[in-house]
Design an enzyme around this catalytic site. Structure first.
Site, PDB file in Angstrom:
ATOM      1  N   LYS A 219      -8.398  31.488  16.810  1.00  0.00           N
ATOM      2  CA  LYS A 219      -9.484  32.832  15.396  1.00  0.00           C
ATOM      3  C   LYS A 219      -9.476  31.686  14.392  1.00  0.00           C
ATOM      4  CE  LYS A 219     -11.433  36.871  14.223  1.00  0.00           C
ATOM      5  NZ  LYS A 219     -12.093  35.609  13.089  1.00  0.00           N
ATOM      6  N   ARG A 239     -23.204  32.255  10.099  1.00  0.00           N
ATOM      7  CA  ARG A 239     -23.563  33.236  11.410  1.00  0.00           C
ATOM      8  C   ARG A 239     -24.481  34.519  10.679  1.00  0.00           C
ATOM      9  NH1 ARG A 239     -18.496  36.548  11.318  1.00  0.00           N
ATOM     10  NH2 ARG A 239     -20.078  38.972  12.277  1.00  0.00           N
ATOM     11  N   PHE A 304     -16.207  26.292  18.860  1.00  0.00           N
ATOM     12  CA  PHE A 304     -15.925  26.195  19.906  1.00  0.00           C
ATOM     13  C   PHE A 304     -16.712  26.481  21.389  1.00  0.00           C
ATOM     14  CE2 PHE A 304     -16.136  29.677  17.112  1.00  0.00           C
ATOM     15  CZ  PHE A 304     -18.005  30.762  17.126  1.00  0.00           C
ATOM     16  N   ARG A 375     -22.193  42.412  20.532  1.00  0.00           N
ATOM     17  CA  ARG A 375     -20.424  42.531  20.083  1.00  0.00           C
ATOM     18  C   ARG A 375     -20.132  42.945  21.148  1.00  0.00           C
ATOM     19  NH1 ARG A 375     -17.919  41.931  15.287  1.00  0.00           N
ATOM     20  NH2 ARG A 375     -19.543  41.845  14.058  1.00  0.00           N
TER      21      ARG A 375
END
Length: 516
Positions: A219, A239, A304, A375
């Site tokens: 992370k 984002r 990622f 989420r």
């Protein structure tokens, strides 16, 4: 379904629906009230009304402050005469103002608009234009309402909104073209998708044990980037879906050199030193976030995830397949990590990430799709310290050596469902003189009013700024509405890359030490 009728919808209908939504805590009642309005709208009014009800007009931030609104206030009209599209037209005109004389013209447009508004309409406009509309019509409720009004399954609406990135536009599609129109909405190069998000886990071992077959990635403490390539055309978004293509020329050049012609990559960008160790987050944020040109210091990307490759959408593919494709495309630019079901192996990845100067790991279900905008539990971030992303609700004028500075921050977490922001504590620790000076200026710019108590002089602000705070835990408290208080909270940094919707929930705060 919406009918193309000639009669314009009164703005008062939107205001009345907003009042109904705000007056109930029932998600079902909110949904039904909004759906009833949506069914009555003309096609050209749908996107506009959805923007109004979610507090996000189509024009974005219009640049009108509270003082300007107060200066333009007028006596209320005797009755409603405004229409939805008339209000939208004024907001468009306001958003387009700039240069010499714009202030005068802004006040004139606002005065004309408010002069035609009733008391209720004016109050709504103050909240909408000032960015303070709090009525409970959040994106999730709106998606449910759109599905009900259009008589289509809610998951179909949510998926289209995630891939289309624009709920008002998706509402228009749903109400005019139904399920078939929504099914046609897919990933499109050059149109950013909502990024998949991670929830918080207390430990690597716990996350791996819950997920089983998992991918454990470093992370990084950088700026989330979504990169689209279509031939030589490469564009980058944050984002929050703000385009920053012009600020990252090194990322553009790098992606152009990758072995594919059409890509959608998900990753992080950050400034690193010669040993590839990250600089402080605020330095990365300031260098990437500066307006008017590229970052003055080279920015290094790590990727990622890969959600599109040369004509093939990978959104629904399991992570392990997307990761294998990413390795073929990105090579050394893929973020370090491993696929494992062994908690010890996962812990070793965390140790490596921390040793390299990064903040932790993200543990991801290896078989999960890319769930844009969610989420959920499929991705879980693990950090070695307790940190929370909270919203600044107010600040207190300091005393002693901090006299003249706004110091003690009032912090809020997101309540459950549509409860809004709930205060969970304060902090004045961790602030340098530079931070104090900056936040004093920034908070005064978004101030909504003062409050004087026997203990403090408080400046209330619009809930726009997100801060990361480190805490030693939490404890039960009757002082704050959330029933919990932060223990030894200290400011880590401001998070300009995050919006209040990205802040942690009250449940996440309670999870640091309390159990329901």
């Amino acid at each position: 379904m919406s009918l193309d009728v000639a009669t314009p919808t009164p703005f008062a209908a939107v205001v009345a629906t907003s009042a109904t939504v705000a007056a109930t805590s029932s998600r079902t009642a909110k949904r039904d009230a909004i759906a009833a309005l949506l069914r009555e709208l003309r096609p050209d009014e749908i996107a506009v009304a959805v923007g109004f009800l979610t507090g996000a007009p189509l024009q974005g931030r219009i640049g009108v402050g509270w003082r300007t609104l107060q200066a333009a206030a007028q006596p209320p009209a005797d009755g409603p005469t405004l229409t939805v599209l008339e209000v939208d037209a004024v907001l468009t005109a306001l958003a387009g103002l700039g240069g010499t004389g714009s202030g005068t013209e802004r006040r004139r447009l606002l005065a004309d608009l408010l002069g035609r508004a009733t008391d209720d309409e004016a109050a709504f406009l103050f909240g909408l234009v000032g960015g303070e509309l709090r009525q409970g019509a959040l994106a999730g409720v709106m998606a449910d309402a759109v599905a009900r009004a259009a008589e289509v399954p809610t998951p179909v609406v949510r998926r289209a909104a995630m891939l289309g990135g624009d709920l008002p536009a998706i509402a228009h599609v749903a109400l005019t073209a139904g399920a078939d129109g929504l099914a046609a909405v897919g990933l499109e190069l050059g149109r950013p998708v909502q990024p998949m998000l991670a929830s918080t886990a207390e430990s690597v071992a716990g996350a791996v044990e819950d997920l089983g077959d998992a991918v454990v990635d470093w992370k990084l403490d950088g700026i989330r980037i979504q990169v689209h390539r279509d031939g030589d055309d490469v564009r980058v978004w944050t984002r929050n879906l703000n385009e920053i293509t012009g600020r990252l020329p090194e990322v553009i050049a790098l992606v152009r050199a990758l072995p594919a012609d059409r890509l959608v990559l998900d990753g992080e960008a950050l400034v690193v030193d010669e040993a590839l160790r990250p600089v402080l987050f605020q330095d990365t944020a300031s260098r990437i976030g500066a307006e008017g040109g590229p970052a003055p210091t080279a920015v290094r990307p790590w990727f990622f995830d890969l959600v599109h490759r040369d004509g093939t959408d990978l959104v629904d593919a399991p992570l392990h397949e997307r990761r294998a494709a990413l390795a073929e495309v990105a090579g050394e630019w893929q973020i370090p990590g491993t696929r494992t079901s062994d908690p010890a192996a996962a812990a070793a990845v965390l140790d490596d990430a921390l040793a390299a100067g990064h903040e932790g790991v993200v543990v991801k279900g290896a078989s999960t799709p890319y769930e844009a905008g969610r989420r959920g539990k499929a991705w879980r971030k693990v950090k070695p310290v307790h940190t929370l992303d909270l919203v600044v609700l107010a600040a207190e004028w300091g005393h002693g050596r901090r006299r003249g500075w706004l110091s003690n921050l009032h912090l809020g977490a997101r309540g459950e469902g549509d409860a809004g922001l709930v205060m969970v504590g304060k902090t004045f620790k961790g602030m340098t003189d530079e931070v104090l000076a900056w936040q004093t200026q920034a908070l005064q710019a978004i101030a909504t009013g003062d409050e004087r108590t026997d203990e403090a002089h408080i400046v209330h602000v619009r809930p726009e700024l997100v801060v990361e705070v480190a805490v030693d835990g939490v404890q039960r408290s009757t002082r704050y509405a959330g029933g919990v208080a932060l223990r030894f909270a200290r400011l880590v940094r401001y998070r300009p890359d995050k919006d209040p919707a990205d802040a942690d929930t009250l449940r996440a705060v309670r999870a640091l030490g309390l159990r329901d």
